[in-house]
Motif scaffolding. Structure first.
Motif, PDB file in Angstrom:
ATOM      1  N   VAL A 116       0.851  -1.184   0.000  1.00  0.00           N
ATOM      2  CA  VAL A 116       0.000   0.000   0.000  1.00  0.00           C
ATOM      3  C   VAL A 116       0.888   1.236   0.000  1.00  0.00           C
ATOM      4  O   VAL A 116       1.677   1.446   0.923  1.00  0.00           O
ATOM      5  CB  VAL A 116      -0.949   0.030   1.217  1.00  0.00           C
ATOM      6  N   LEU A 117       0.758   2.028  -1.046  1.00  0.00           N
ATOM      7  CA  LEU A 117       1.433   3.326  -1.125  1.00  0.00           C
ATOM      8  C   LEU A 117       0.567   4.339  -0.392  1.00  0.00           C
ATOM      9  O   LEU A 117      -0.644   4.439  -0.652  1.00  0.00           O
ATOM     10  CB  LEU A 117       1.605   3.741  -2.580  1.00  0.00           C
ATOM     11  N   THR A 118       1.170   5.089   0.526  1.00  0.00           N
ATOM     12  CA  THR A 118       0.384   6.012   1.345  1.00  0.00           C
ATOM     13  C   THR A 118       1.286   7.081   1.949  1.00  0.00           C
ATOM     14  O   THR A 118       2.501   7.057   1.797  1.00  0.00           O
ATOM     15  CB  THR A 118      -0.357   5.231   2.459  1.00  0.00           C
ATOM     16  N   GLU A 119       0.672   7.989   2.675  1.00  0.00           N
ATOM     17  CA  GLU A 119       1.357   8.997   3.495  1.00  0.00           C
ATOM     18  C   GLU A 119       0.453   9.307   4.689  1.00  0.00           C
ATOM     19  O   GLU A 119      -0.775   9.168   4.601  1.00  0.00           O
ATOM     20  CB  GLU A 119       1.623  10.293   2.716  1.00  0.00           C
ATOM     21  N   GLY A 120       1.050   9.749   5.776  1.00  0.00           N
ATOM     22  CA  GLY A 120       0.308  10.019   7.004  1.00  0.00           C
ATOM     23  C   GLY A 120      -0.679  11.166   6.895  1.00  0.00           C
ATOM     24  O   GLY A 120      -1.654  11.219   7.640  1.00  0.00           O
ATOM     25  N   TRP A 121      -0.475  12.077   5.956  1.00  0.00           N
ATOM     26  CA  TRP A 121      -1.353  13.231   5.813  1.00  0.00           C
ATOM     27  C   TRP A 121      -2.577  12.940   4.949  1.00  0.00           C
ATOM     28  O   TRP A 121      -3.463  13.778   4.802  1.00  0.00           O
ATOM     29  CB  TRP A 121      -0.596  14.418   5.212  1.00  0.00           C
ATOM     30  N   CYS A 122      -2.655  11.752   4.363  1.00  0.00           N
ATOM     31  CA  CYS A 122      -3.727  11.423   3.425  1.00  0.00           C
ATOM     32  C   CYS A 122      -4.996  10.990   4.149  1.00  0.00           C
ATOM     33  O   CYS A 122      -5.013   9.963   4.829  1.00  0.00           O
ATOM     34  CB  CYS A 122      -3.264  10.326   2.473  1.00  0.00           C
ATOM     35  N   GLY A 123      -6.063  11.758   3.984  1.00  0.00           N
ATOM     36  CA  GLY A 123      -7.331  11.467   4.644  1.00  0.00           C
ATOM     37  C   GLY A 123      -7.969  10.170   4.176  1.00  0.00           C
ATOM     38  O   GLY A 123      -8.520   9.418   4.979  1.00  0.00           O
ATOM     39  N   ASP A 124      -7.922   9.884   2.872  1.00  0.00           N
ATOM     40  CA  ASP A 124      -8.500   8.638   2.381  1.00  0.00           C
ATOM     41  C   ASP A 124      -7.745   7.433   2.952  1.00  0.00           C
ATOM     42  O   ASP A 124      -8.361   6.416   3.284  1.00  0.00           O
ATOM     43  CB  ASP A 124      -8.488   8.591   0.854  1.00  0.00           C
ATOM     44  N   ALA A 125      -6.437   7.553   3.083  1.00  0.00           N
ATOM     45  CA  ALA A 125      -5.654   6.461   3.667  1.00  0.00           C
ATOM     46  C   ALA A 125      -6.044   6.234   5.123  1.00  0.00           C
ATOM     47  O   ALA A 125      -6.170   5.092   5.570  1.00  0.00           O
ATOM     48  CB  ALA A 125      -4.164   6.767   3.557  1.00  0.00           C
ATOM     49  N   ALA A 126      -6.249   7.307   5.855  1.00  0.00           N
ATOM     50  CA  ALA A 126      -6.630   7.172   7.267  1.00  0.00           C
ATOM     51  C   ALA A 126      -7.958   6.441   7.404  1.00  0.00           C
ATOM     52  O   ALA A 126      -8.162   5.690   8.365  1.00  0.00           O
ATOM     53  CB  ALA A 126      -6.712   8.550   7.929  1.00  0.00           C
ATOM     54  N   GLN A 127      -8.853   6.609   6.435  1.00  0.00           N
ATOM     55  CA  GLN A 127     -10.163   5.964   6.481  1.00  0.00           C
ATOM     56  C   GLN A 127     -10.102   4.512   5.991  1.00  0.00           C
ATOM     57  O   GLN A 127     -10.905   3.678   6.424  1.00  0.00           O
ATOM     58  CB  GLN A 127     -11.165   6.741   5.624  1.00  0.00           C
ATOM     59  N   SER A 128      -9.172   4.176   5.091  1.00  0.00           N
ATOM     60  CA  SER A 128      -9.134   2.856   4.460  1.00  0.00           C
ATOM     61  C   SER A 128      -8.053   1.926   4.998  1.00  0.00           C
ATOM     62  O   SER A 128      -8.266   0.714   5.077  1.00  0.00           O
ATOM     63  CB  SER A 128      -8.930   3.008   2.948  1.00  0.00           C
ATOM     64  N   LEU A 129      -6.898   2.476   5.333  1.00  0.00           N
ATOM     65  CA  LEU A 129      -5.771   1.633   5.721  1.00  0.00           C
ATOM     66  C   LEU A 129      -6.056   0.762   6.952  1.00  0.00           C
ATOM     67  O   LEU A 129      -5.660  -0.414   6.968  1.00  0.00           O
ATOM     68  CB  LEU A 129      -4.517   2.487   5.912  1.00  0.00           C
ATOM     69  N   PRO A 130      -6.753   1.250   7.977  1.00  0.00           N
ATOM     70  CA  PRO A 130      -7.068   0.351   9.098  1.00  0.00           C
ATOM     71  C   PRO A 130      -7.928  -0.844   8.669  1.00  0.00           C
ATOM     72  O   PRO A 130      -7.751  -1.954   9.177  1.00  0.00           O
ATOM     73  CB  PRO A 130      -7.823   1.247  10.083  1.00  0.00           C
ATOM     74  N   TRP A 131      -8.830  -0.647   7.720  1.00  0.00           N
ATOM     75  CA  TRP A 131      -9.617  -1.758   7.183  1.00  0.00           C
ATOM     76  C   TRP A 131      -8.715  -2.753   6.475  1.00  0.00           C
ATOM     77  O   TRP A 131      -8.855  -3.969   6.643  1.00  0.00           O
ATOM     78  CB  TRP A 131     -10.677  -1.241   6.204  1.00  0.00           C
ATOM     79  N   ILE A 132      -7.812  -2.238   5.660  1.00  0.00           N
ATOM     80  CA  ILE A 132      -6.893  -3.098   4.918  1.00  0.00           C
ATOM     81  C   ILE A 132      -6.030  -3.902   5.890  1.00  0.00           C
ATOM     82  O   ILE A 132      -5.809  -5.104   5.692  1.00  0.00           O
ATOM     83  CB  ILE A 132      -6.048  -2.250   3.940  1.00  0.00           C
ATOM     84  N   ALA A 133      -5.561  -3.259   6.955  1.00  0.00           N
ATOM     85  CA  ALA A 133      -4.756  -3.965   7.967  1.00  0.00           C
ATOM     86  C   ALA A 133      -5.579  -5.057   8.646  1.00  0.00           C
ATOM     87  O   ALA A 133      -5.078  -6.167   8.884  1.00  0.00           O
ATOM     88  CB  ALA A 133      -4.217  -2.973   8.992  1.00  0.00           C
ATOM     89  N   LYS A 134      -6.852  -4.770   8.934  1.00  0.00           N
ATOM     90  CA  LYS A 134      -7.715  -5.807   9.540  1.00  0.00           C
ATOM     91  C   LYS A 134      -7.890  -6.990   8.595  1.00  0.00           C
ATOM     92  O   LYS A 134      -7.914  -8.138   9.029  1.00  0.00           O
ATOM     93  CB  LYS A 134      -9.077  -5.220   9.922  1.00  0.00           C
ATOM     94  N   MET A 135      -8.027  -6.701   7.309  1.00  0.00           N
ATOM     95  CA  MET A 135      -8.148  -7.781   6.336  1.00  0.00           C
ATOM     96  C   MET A 135      -6.888  -8.642   6.331  1.00  0.00           C
ATOM     97  O   MET A 135      -6.966  -9.874   6.355  1.00  0.00           O
ATOM     98  CB  MET A 135      -8.407  -7.211   4.941  1.00  0.00           C
ATOM     99  N   ALA A 136      -5.737  -7.997   6.296  1.00  0.00           N
ATOM    100  CA  ALA A 136      -4.478  -8.744   6.280  1.00  0.00           C
ATOM    101  C   ALA A 136      -4.316  -9.572   7.554  1.00  0.00           C
ATOM    102  O   ALA A 136      -3.852 -10.720   7.499  1.00  0.00           O
ATOM    103  CB  ALA A 136      -3.302  -7.785   6.101  1.00  0.00           C
ATOM    104  N   GLU A 154     -15.710  21.595   0.500  1.00  0.00           N
ATOM    105  CA  GLU A 154     -16.999  20.901   0.389  1.00  0.00           C
ATOM    106  C   GLU A 154     -16.806  19.435   0.033  1.00  0.00           C
ATOM    107  O   GLU A 154     -17.466  18.550   0.589  1.00  0.00           O
ATOM    108  CB  GLU A 154     -17.879  21.584  -0.671  1.00  0.00           C
ATOM    109  N   ILE A 155     -15.886  19.177  -0.877  1.00  0.00           N
ATOM    110  CA  ILE A 155     -15.613  17.802  -1.304  1.00  0.00           C
ATOM    111  C   ILE A 155     -15.031  16.998  -0.150  1.00  0.00           C
ATOM    112  O   ILE A 155     -15.481  15.877   0.123  1.00  0.00           O
ATOM    113  CB  ILE A 155     -14.693  17.793  -2.538  1.00  0.00           C
ATOM    114  N   ASN A 156     -14.056  17.563   0.540  1.00  0.00           N
ATOM    115  CA  ASN A 156     -13.445  16.840   1.670  1.00  0.00           C
ATOM    116  C   ASN A 156     -14.464  16.573   2.777  1.00  0.00           C
ATOM    117  O   ASN A 156     -14.463  15.491   3.383  1.00  0.00           O
ATOM    118  CB  ASN A 156     -12.243  17.604   2.214  1.00  0.00           C
ATOM    119  N   LYS A 157     -15.332  17.534   3.034  1.00  0.00           N
ATOM    120  CA  LYS A 157     -16.363  17.321   4.051  1.00  0.00           C
ATOM    121  C   LYS A 157     -17.289  16.177   3.646  1.00  0.00           C
ATOM    122  O   LYS A 157     -17.621  15.304   4.461  1.00  0.00           O
ATOM    123  CB  LYS A 157     -17.170  18.604   4.274  1.00  0.00           C
TER     124      LYS A 157
END
Length: 195
Positions: free
Chosen positions: A74-94, A164-167
């Motif tokens: 998984v390519l990511t960075e700590g500042w990425c909001g989408d990663a913060a929402q998805s990466l914990p799910w991906i880790a649970k799957m793994a 608006e989009i981020n919200k």
């Protein structure tokens, strides 16, 4: 895909690094502006929330346990909001399967790899690359669930502001409770189930 030279992290090491950098007023990547640090701080809270509340559905757990062995990068960075929402799910799957080997890779230090997996010409993250035992790409996923990607695209076409989009994005994630992300991964995994 050649992966031996890449410096990867476990999910736990990634989380620890993000929090340690935050303590000294930094984020991952090269930009340590106040905005990036604030995004990272918010994302740490998001990751903690998802880690506490995320529950994998039974069909997905079964698929994870019956899939062919895979390495997920998984390519990511700590500042990425989408990663913060998805990466914990991906880790649970793994963590739910001994067939999935998860590796976290910082995008900004690995642009050559990122540039092989662009989304509509963009370095959008998180980006998951699933590899088989011969390092052949099985599938990719990201940067967000497709339904949310479509919502974002429509909002961009309507010239809505970034705020608006981020919200809308970060309201959608907790309302959806990972259901769309799990549905997408179930479809992807079903293509790799052992018979």
């Amino acid at each position: 895909m050649e992966t031996e030279y890449l410096k990867t992290y476990t999910y736990e090491a990634y989380r620890s690094m993000v929090e340690q950098l935050l303590k000294i007023g930094m984020s991952t990547g090269e930009n340590h502006s106040a905005d990036m640090i604030n995004f990272t701080r918010i994302n740490v809270s998001r990751m903690r929330r998802v880690e506490k509340t995320a529950q994998l559905n039974q069909d997905l757990i079964i698929a994870l346990c019956h899939t062919a062995p895979q390495k997920w990068i998984v390519l990511t960075e700590g500042w990425c909001g989408d990663a913060a929402q998805s990466l914990p799910w991906i880790a649970k799957m793994a963590n739910a399967s001994d067939k999935i080997d998860l590796h976290i890779l910082f995008r900004d230090k690995n642009l050559d790899t990122m540039d092989q997996f662009l989304t509509n010409g963009s370095r959008s993250i998180p980006k998951l690359i699933a590899l088989d035992e011969q390092n052949t790409v099985l599938f990719t996923w990201g940067p967000r669930p497709q339904k949310l990607q479509e919502i974002r695209k429509k909002m961009l076409e309507q010239n809505q502001t970034k705020e608006e989009i981020n919200k809308a994005i970060h309201t959608w994630y907790p309302k959806n409770k990972g259901q769309e992300l799990q549905r997408e991964f179930l479809e992807l995994l079903n293509a790799n189930v052992l018979v």
